[in-house]
Design an enzyme around this catalytic site. Structure first.
Site, PDB file in Angstrom:
ATOM      1  N   GLU A 500       0.792  -1.236   0.000  1.00 39.67           N
ATOM      2  CA  GLU A 500       0.000   0.000   0.000  1.00 39.67           C
ATOM      3  C   GLU A 500       0.826   1.290   0.000  1.00 39.67           C
ATOM      4  O   GLU A 500       0.649   2.146   0.878  1.00 39.67           O
ATOM      5  CB  GLU A 500      -0.962   0.006   1.198  1.00 39.67           C
ATOM      6  CG  GLU A 500      -2.043  -1.052   1.110  1.00 39.67           C
ATOM      7  CD  GLU A 500      -3.080  -0.941   2.224  1.00 39.67           C
ATOM      8  OE1 GLU A 500      -2.862  -0.162   3.171  1.00 39.67           O
ATOM      9  OE2 GLU A 500      -4.106  -1.629   2.151  1.00 39.67           O
ATOM     10  N   GLU A 604      -6.435  -7.969  -0.133  1.00 39.31           N
ATOM     11  CA  GLU A 604      -7.107  -7.766   1.157  1.00 39.31           C
ATOM     12  C   GLU A 604      -8.578  -7.458   0.923  1.00 39.31           C
ATOM     13  O   GLU A 604      -8.921  -6.665   0.049  1.00 39.31           O
ATOM     14  CB  GLU A 604      -6.478  -6.602   1.947  1.00 39.31           C
ATOM     15  CG  GLU A 604      -5.050  -6.819   2.405  1.00 39.31           C
ATOM     16  CD  GLU A 604      -4.543  -5.656   3.244  1.00 39.31           C
ATOM     17  OE1 GLU A 604      -5.386  -4.893   3.773  1.00 39.31           O
ATOM     18  OE2 GLU A 604      -3.318  -5.497   3.362  1.00 39.31           O
TER      19      GLU A 604
END
Length: 736
Positions: A500, A604
């Protein structure tokens, strides 16, 4: 598995390039790694046993003299310990976990707000403790002395065998090639003179006991109420199960460990858990990283389940969907996954992430606390259960301090490396392919608490941005050289470069350039596994044609509705429809090189339909659901409830309730919502659920959700696949 090539010999650790960047103030330059392992390990020890013993003798002499000579001066007040940093956690904004959580401008403003808050906190720290710099060397000297005392005490209390001999403990692993390895230990206040324990003291003790009797039950009740969802498979981080027996250390000769390796992080007396490690000492390193108790032989013939090939047979990605799970909050601490580490601190202490937690605990206690967490939170039994639940891949998040730390870092160095290697071997045992996820990079690549430190981004940004970017490349050089060994060819399927990176706050071109450099390093080291890069919150459509010169790259997107204030208020029916239609179309477009990037996975996702879980939006902050998440920026601030239909009656009490209280209709909805997302993400290359285990957040734990009957017993056994109509769930309250 497609891609890897056979390598007949292990890479030579002496080929590792070393960074020649100037260290931060107070740090040391890296030493030449061509020294012998014994010389290198000698630099790992900050205080030799001889120096520690001399220090103890000197202190004992000083105490004897002080008893013989009466003091003629008034008693002075002892120097106060280092003052706590005071941070207002409420000023921090939420950690966003979604591919499109907010608009570009909103997230940019949110990042600016975090950076502004971080600067304000640093200014407050300078005002509160102006003399800390001057006391730094003295504090370090005391920490070294205390560290030596603790290690000597451990050596004195070795357990005896039945024959009256000491039970020998031996570490398996090499002497580290790098110097300056921190020893366990922290500052211990020197013993002061004895004071009379009088009537006032007894009264104080009785008051404290009375308060504890009152407060402890209240605290337990509040924890259950606020944490919520603690049924089924939820776990407590460090209280689950007995202490490790470490039976494999019996009858091992301690003298086989070189003197230079003792009292380092490789010393067996500093190991909390030795289960399933090869405890025969070896000085071998690869890529400058210790082998750490690995057996010389391995077996890749196991398959995760009858539907997939064994590890030593090719997995056809793009045809066979990945059905994986994360083991988050384990080797990288995340507050909402293990809130027990943060519950006892007051807001003004500013304990909000792994950085502030380890700084508060100090080196010795942090190492002891986190190693016990590494040992107890995820065990071999978890990987066995992951296989039994029908998973075939496991994503293992870990952070850079598993490899090294830098001047000023409070993180526990290198201990998690040992548990990472053991986890890979457990995955091998159960036929599970591994996705290695570097979750926290030097400087923080996104400024969120799960990167290690909440606040400003210090990676490719700020004063040390370039330095931290190079440090990250150096780490990838070490790791890729290590994992290029033939033993990892089949079990490691995906190698993540950076989790991320917040590309909406960083120069996109700079991040892409860094990823190209990292990919080149990994490939040159000999790894041919798939490389994973995050979508950076730009949106999947922005990635068409990017990194086209790098082979075998997977785009990793993280999909959540609850971190977007314009999606969290979708009614139950619309949330499922959005998964079946919106995310499915995004996946199909992205996986097609004619319209998108190419190989795409969802790394995710969860079935949670609110952002109510304790500490999910950072420590001591509110939620979008209840409208209690204010910020300085009106585009990110949420001060009115966002549960549908914005009625103003939203509450997290029922959202955080134990799953045994869920209605049958709500359970049906949760199951359908999860199955819809699985079907959607399998329109791409597959998915990894976030996460396997939590302490209390049921809707974020596959283990707990499966036990509660709201997730499938097998990943492929589903009743809904987005082909049927979605019920309107009219009898299910939208706001609980």
């Amino acid at each position: 598995m497609a891609g890897p090539h056979n390598r007949d010999a292990r890479p030579d650790c002496e080929r590792i390039r070393r960074s020649h960047h100037r260290p931060r103030e107070g740090g040391r330059a890296r030493r030449d790694t061509r020294d012998t392992p014994e010389k290198q390990a000698s630099r790992d020890v900050q205080d030799s046993p001889r120096e520690t013993e001399a220090s103890d003798r000197r202190q004992r002499r000083e105490k004897r003299v002080s008893r013989d000579i009466p003091s003629r001066s008034p008693r002075q007040k002892p120097r106060s310990p280092e003052r706590r940093r005071r941070i207002d956690p409420s000023s921090f904004t939420s950690s966003e976990r979604s591919s499109n959580p907010l608009s570009f401008d909103s997230l940019a403003k949110l990042d600016a707000h975090n950076e502004k808050t971080s600067r304000r906190t640093q200014e407050q720290e300078q005002l509160l403790a102006p003399g800390d710099k001057d006391r730094g060397p003295e504090r370090q000297r005391k920490e070294k002395v205390a560290s030596g005392r603790v290690l000597k005490d451990k050596a004195k209390h070795r357990r005896k065998s039945d024959h009256g001999k000491e039970k020998r403990r031996v570490v398996s692993g090499p002497l580290a090639e790098e110097g300056n390895v921190r020893r366990r230990g922290g500052y211990v206040a020197e013993e002061s003179g004895k004071k009379r324990f009088g009537r006032k003291c007894w009264i104080s003790v009785l008051v404290v006991v009375l308060l504890l009797v009152i407060l402890i039950p209240v605290g337990v009740y509040a924890s259950k109420k606020n944490g919520g969802g603690g049924g089924g498979g939820s776990v407590r981080s460090s209280d689950d199960g007995p202490e490790p027996a470490n039976e494999n250390l019996k009858n091992v000769n301690e003298n086989d460990i070189p003197a230079a390796a003792k009292n380092t992080y490789l010393d067996p007396f500093t190991w909390y858990d030795t289960k399933d490690f090869n405890v025969t000492y070896t000085p071998e390193t690869i890529g400058g990283l210790p082998v750490m108790g690995l057996d010389a032989k391995w077996d890749d013939s196991t398959r995760a389940n009858p539907n997939v090939p064994p590890l030593d047979k090719e997995w056809i990605y793009g045809t066979m969907p990945i059905r994986g799970v994360n083991v988050g909050g384990w080797l990288s601490i995340e507050p909402f996954i293990t809130p027990s580490y943060f519950e006892s601190y007051k807001p003004n202490q500013g304990i909000i992430d792994e950085y502030t937690l380890t700084r508060e605990l100090g080196p010795q206690k942090a190492a002891k606390t986190l190693e016990k967490h590494y040992s107890m939170f995820i065990k071999e039994e978890d990987f066995k259960q992951i296989q039994a639940a029908g998973f075939d891949h496991v994503r293992i998040p870990f952070s850079y301090w598993a490899v090294t730390t830098y001047p000023g870092d409070p993180y526990v160095p290198k201990i998690s490396w040992r548990y990472l290697l053991r986890a890979i071997e457990y995955c091998r045992k159960y036929g599970l392919r591994v996705n290695l996820d570097l979750h926290g990079l030097p400087g923080s690549q996104n400024g969120w608490n799960h990167s290690g430190r909440l606040g400003a981004i210090g990676w490719l940004n700020g004063t040390d941005g370039a330095l931290n970017a190079q440090r990250s490349l150096d780490i990838h050089l070490q790791m890729s050289t290590f994992f290029a060994q033939p033993r990892y060819k089949n079990v490691i399927a995906i190698y993540g470069l950076a989790n991320e990176p917040k590309m909406i706050a960083l120069p996109t071109a700079a991040v892409l350039e860094w990823e190209s450099k990292a990919a080149a390093i990994v490939r040159k080291s000999g790894m041919q596994q798939y490389l994973a890069v995050g979508d950076g919150f730009l949106g999947l459509s922005k990635w068409k044609g990017q990194l086209s010169d790098v082979q075998n790259v997977i785009l990793d997107v993280h999909q959540y509705t609850i971190f977007n204030k314009n999606q969290i208020n979708f009614p139950h029916q619309k949330k499922i429809q959005y998964a079946c239609q919106g995310w499915t179309e995004q996946m199909k477009e992205s996986v097609n090189v004619a319209t998108g990037f190419g190989p795409t996975i969802c790394g995710e996702w969860s079935q949670a339909d609110t952002d109510c879980a304790l500490y999910l939006n950072n420590i001591k902050t509110g939620s979008r659901w209840e409208g209690t998440l204010p910020t300085d920026d009106p585009t990110t601030s949420v001060t009115t409830p966002r549960c549908p239909p914005d009625s103003g009656t939203c509450s997290c009490d029922k959202a955080n309730a134990d799953p045994s209280s869920y209605s049958e209709e709500y359970k049906q909805w949760l199951m359908m919502y999860a199955e819809a997302q699985m079907a959607s993400f399998e329109a791409g290359w597959g998915w990894f659920y976030w996460t396997w285990a939590t302490e209390s957040a049921t809707q974020w734990s596959w283990k707990a959700g499966m036990a509660a009957g709201i997730l499938p017993k097998k990943t492929w056994q589903r009743d809904f696949n987005c082909t049927a109509n979605v019920p309107d769930f009219k009898d299910l309250p939208e706001n609980y």
